[in-house]
Design an enzyme around this catalytic site. Structure first.
Site, short mmCIF file in Angstrom:
data_model
loop_
_atom_site.label_atom_id
_atom_site.label_comp_id
_atom_site.label_asym_id
_atom_site.label_seq_id
_atom_site.Cartn_x
_atom_site.Cartn_y
_atom_site.Cartn_z
N ALA A 26 -20.06 10.77 -8.96
CA ALA A 26 -19.93 12.00 -9.96
C ALA A 26 -18.49 12.68 -10.22
CB ALA A 26 -20.92 13.22 -9.87
N ASN A 27 -17.88 12.83 -11.70
CA ASN A 27 -16.70 13.26 -11.30
C ASN A 27 -15.55 12.90 -11.39
OD1 ASN A 27 -18.25 15.30 -13.29
ND2 ASN A 27 -18.70 16.23 -11.45
N ARG A 28 -15.40 11.56 -11.32
CA ARG A 28 -14.87 10.78 -10.43
C ARG A 28 -13.89 11.40 -8.80
NH1 ARG A 28 -13.09 7.34 -13.90
NH2 ARG A 28 -11.62 6.81 -12.38
N LEU A 29 -15.26 11.87 -8.63
CA LEU A 29 -14.42 12.49 -7.09
C LEU A 29 -15.28 11.52 -6.16
CD1 LEU A 29 -15.39 16.43 -7.85
CD2 LEU A 29 -13.25 14.98 -7.21
N HIS A 30 -14.39 10.41 -6.15
CA HIS A 30 -14.62 9.39 -5.35
C HIS A 30 -14.44 9.17 -3.52
CE1 HIS A 30 -15.03 7.48 -9.24
NE2 HIS A 30 -13.51 7.47 -9.03
#
Length: 217
Positions: free
Chosen positions: A194-198
């Site tokens: 989520a939130n591009r916090l890969h």
């Protein structure tokens, strides 16, 4: 995909995005982790989960890439097959390195592999060639891969000639066709979050072992 496989893929996606890729679950062996992810992709019912980008380059660094099929994981190597006279084969002959990418967007997963490339033995290539459908065997003989083609009729004529030549006979392995192994030196696993916090977990070869570390998304 069927409704059942679609639902299965969505459920797998949810587990990956929510739980991510914790260190304790990743383990110390990237090949084992790849096989687990590959099994997940197959189990999710994705179309051609073995599809991958194969990137090669000339000695002076001019890159080229194409989509191919991963045909096996054998003795810690990633295997694909092609014409030895193709552009990719010519580049590998002069610069024996390649990069592979497998992307399963429904699962929000990606694997990047970098390493050296060697040709497989004729015996190993022959063993695989025998498993191909007869039409694909004929196609391997008919195609002068990457060479200029005048028109479609020229290719179809070559197919007819090969069909006639081997009518009623077993089709042998073409001397210009076979397998390649990519010996991985670095493997990166990317899990969407989520939130591009890969999560990005990288393994690099260190002698007979692997070093594992994380990088920023």
């Amino acid at each position: 995909m069927s409704l059942r496989t679609t639902l299965r893929a969505i459920l797998t996606l949810g587990r990956g995005v929510v739980s991510g890729l914790p260190d304790h679950a990743a383990g110390d062996d990237p090949i084992a982790l790849f096989e687990l992810w590959f099994a997940d992709a197959r189990g999710a019912g994705l179309f051609l989960p073995e599809s991958m980008t194969v990137a090669t380059a000339t000695p002076d660094g001019r890159p080229s890439a194409r989509m191919m099929l991963l045909k096996g994981i054998d003795r810690g190597t990633f295997v694909f097959y092609t014409n030895h006279e193709s552009r990719k084969a010519a580049e590998v002959a002069d610069n024996a390195r390649a990069a592979l990418v497998l992307h399963w967007p429904v699962l929000q997963r990606q694997v990047r592999i970098e390493g050296t490339v060697t040709r497989m033995s004729d015996e190993d290539s022959q063993a695989y060639f025998r498993t191909r459908p007869r039409g694909s065997q004929i196609g391997a003989w008919a195609s002068r891969q990457s060479a200029e083609l005048a028109d479609r009729e020229e290719l179809e004529q070559r197919v007819r000639e090969i069909e006639e030549r081997y009518s009623g006979l077993e089709i042998p392995l073409p001397p210009f066709w076979g397998g390649y192994r990519v010996w991985p030196e670095q493997i990166e696993f990317w899990q969407g979050r989520a939130n591009r916090l890969h999560d990005r977990l990288v393994y690099t070869r260190d002698g007979d072992r692997w070093r594992r570390f994380r990088v920023y998304p």
